[in-house]
Scaffold this motif. Structure first.
Motif, short mmCIF file in Angstrom:
data_model
loop_
_atom_site.label_atom_id
_atom_site.label_comp_id
_atom_site.label_asym_id
_atom_site.label_seq_id
_atom_site.Cartn_x
_atom_site.Cartn_y
_atom_site.Cartn_z
N GLN A 116 -2.30 10.20 -7.84
CA GLN A 116 -2.20 9.31 -6.67
C GLN A 116 -2.76 7.76 -7.25
OE1 GLN A 116 -3.81 12.49 -5.74
NE2 GLN A 116 -1.67 12.65 -5.59
N ILE A 117 -2.54 7.62 -8.55
CA ILE A 117 -2.92 6.51 -9.22
C ILE A 117 -4.22 5.84 -8.64
CG2 ILE A 117 -0.67 5.72 -10.13
CD1 ILE A 117 -0.48 3.90 -7.86
N ILE A 118 -5.32 6.52 -8.81
CA ILE A 118 -6.46 6.15 -8.38
C ILE A 118 -7.34 5.14 -8.97
CG2 ILE A 118 -6.89 8.22 -6.97
CD1 ILE A 118 -8.92 9.17 -9.20
N SER A 119 -7.06 5.09 -10.47
CA SER A 119 -7.82 3.98 -11.10
C SER A 119 -7.07 2.67 -10.53
CB SER A 119 -7.34 4.04 -12.64
OG SER A 119 -7.94 5.21 -12.95
N SER A 120 -5.94 2.61 -10.42
CA SER A 120 -5.28 1.32 -9.82
C SER A 120 -5.58 1.10 -8.39
CB SER A 120 -3.65 1.47 -10.18
OG SER A 120 -3.36 1.74 -11.37
N SER A 121 -5.68 1.94 -7.56
CA SER A 121 -5.72 1.68 -6.15
C SER A 121 -7.15 1.36 -6.09
CB SER A 121 -5.33 2.91 -5.51
OG SER A 121 -3.94 3.36 -5.42
N PHE A 122 -8.31 2.05 -6.87
CA PHE A 122 -9.57 1.76 -6.58
C PHE A 122 -9.84 0.39 -7.23
CE2 PHE A 122 -11.20 6.28 -5.88
CZ PHE A 122 -10.22 6.54 -4.76
N ALA A 123 -9.04 -0.02 -8.07
CA ALA A 123 -9.40 -1.42 -8.76
C ALA A 123 -8.80 -2.28 -7.80
CB ALA A 123 -8.77 -1.47 -10.14
N ALA A 124 -7.69 -2.04 -7.07
CA ALA A 124 -6.88 -3.07 -6.20
C ALA A 124 -7.94 -3.25 -4.89
CB ALA A 124 -5.69 -2.41 -5.69
N ARG A 125 -8.56 -2.28 -4.48
CA ARG A 125 -9.39 -2.46 -3.13
C ARG A 125 -10.52 -3.79 -3.63
NH1 ARG A 125 -13.07 3.26 -2.66
NH2 ARG A 125 -14.11 2.95 -4.60
N GLU A 126 -10.83 -3.69 -4.81
CA GLU A 126 -11.84 -4.94 -4.83
C GLU A 126 -11.15 -6.23 -4.99
OE1 GLU A 126 -14.93 -3.81 -5.08
OE2 GLU A 126 -14.43 -1.81 -4.91
N PHE A 127 -10.04 -6.41 -4.79
CA PHE A 127 -9.33 -7.72 -4.63
C PHE A 127 -8.54 -7.84 -3.55
CE2 PHE A 127 -9.10 -6.57 -9.23
CZ PHE A 127 -9.85 -7.64 -9.94
#
Length: 363
Positions: A116-127
């Motif tokens: 579920q590409i969590i590294s990207s999704s969880f980074a994106a939630r900070e922006f």
């Protein structure tokens, strides 16, 4: 001349590939042939940032990376959180270098290897940036850069970020074995790169431009060994390269460097040999990011590096800087991916491959 070539290639895996040659190059506006787009308003890569782990920082490209971690956990309590933190850092620093704020960015294209590409999704939630999450396995850097460039060329955005990441420890325990298992590695194995790369695309300034994009097709020629992903990705890499040259009318010598993503030592040798059967010789200017990032013998990384972060950090850390210094004028970045999962491997499935090519030129 019209005709059909049949090629048999059985070293390490069986490959039977039929292609039509001599087809006239078809041009339809921006579209060249079946797979390539020529960008009429080429976006510029106005900043780039690379962050890598300690092992990558001990490799041959150590002087090129923007940040080398002393601790691959990034102070977090899991490797997955550490990977997301790396991507957050790469994006933040790339924005800072471009002298932009997150509110200036129209879209973020990013992906990674994890479920579920969590590294990207969880980074994106900070922006506070509209987000496209992508999965192309280890081809994701070229995929994100391709789509970011297309949306820029279409006039739908002023600034876009393309990013990706991978982490040895998070990928190893998802795709292979628990870290504590201590499994034996073979000569064709590749070491997942711990790293993240991010690029900011804009339209102004004296920066490298994205000029052509060749989108790859999924290719599968029966390779089943998850410990030999280089061989599994070779057919896709060669198919995309041949399509790029046919569609654009360009030759390998038109690029200072042709950089495949992470075929590693084994895959690079196979690709160099196979593409000659199509009338192209890339040996003079072909480098592989997976082979370049580690010293295989000294660092015991077997066939070399792999992972989404491999081509990401080699391009943003090494190749982009060579372009900016005008040591080279053109790069064809061909990130390669093995589209497997632990489930498919356990079920005895073969390993499909994909490769996307992006031409980047310093005018």
């Amino acid at each position: 001349m019209q005709g059909t070539i049949s090629i048999s290639f059985t070293e390490n895996y069986k490959l039977i590939l039929n292609i039509k040659v001599g087809v006239d190059m078809k041009t339809d506006g921006k579209k060249l042939g079946k797979q390539t787009v020529k960008l009429e308003n080429p976006p510029k890569i106005i900043s780039a940032y690379s962050i890598v782990g300690p092992k990558e920082g001990d490799g041959p490209l150590r002087e090129c990376f923007d940040q080398i971690l002393n601790d691959d956990t990034c102070g977090k309590d899991s490797f997955e959180k550490a990977e997301s933190e790396m991507m957050f850092t790469a994006i933040t620093e790339a924005l800072s270098r471009a002298k932009l704020k997150e509110t200036d960015i129209d879209y973020l294209f990013a992906g990674d290897l994890l479920n579920q590409i969590i590294s990207s999704s969880f980074a994106a939630r900070e922006f506070s940036i509209p987000f496209f999450g992508l999965y192309g396995a280890c081809s994701t850097m070229s995929e994100s850069l391709s789509l970011a460039s297309i949306i820029m060329d279409a006039g739908c955005a002023k600034y876009v970020v393309a990013a990706t990441s991978s982490h040895f420890s998070s990928a190893e325990r998802q795709f292979r074995f628990p870290l504590e298992y201590g499994s034996q590695r073979c000569g064709t194995c590749q070491w997942t790169v711990t790293g993240s790369g991010a690029m900011v695309l804009g339209h102004e300034g004296n920066f490298p431009e994205v000029t052509y994009i060749t989108t790859g097709k999924v290719k599968d020629y029966g390779q089943k060994d998850p410990n030999n992903m280089g061989a599994a990705m070779v057919p896709a890499a060669v198919d995309t390269l041949v399509s790029h040259f046919k569609d654009t009318g360009r030759k390998p010598s038109d690029y200072d460097i042709i950089a495949t993503g992470d075929l590693g030592k084994v895959g690079k040798e196979l690709a160099d040999k196979l593409i000659q059967e199509y009338g192209y010789d890339i040996r003079a200017n072909h480098m592989d990011c997976g082979e370049a990032i580690f010293n295989g013998q000294l660092q015991k990384t077997d066939a070399g590096g792999s992972g989404c972060g491999c081509s990401a950090v080699v391009f943003t850390g090494y190749l982009y800087k060579k372009l900016m210094r005008k040591e080279i004028k053109s790069v064809l970045l061909v990130s390669t991916g093995a589209l497997m999962s632990p489930t498919s491997s356990l079920q005895g499935e073969t390993i499909p491959g994909i490769a996307h090519a992006v031409a980047i030129e310093m005018k």
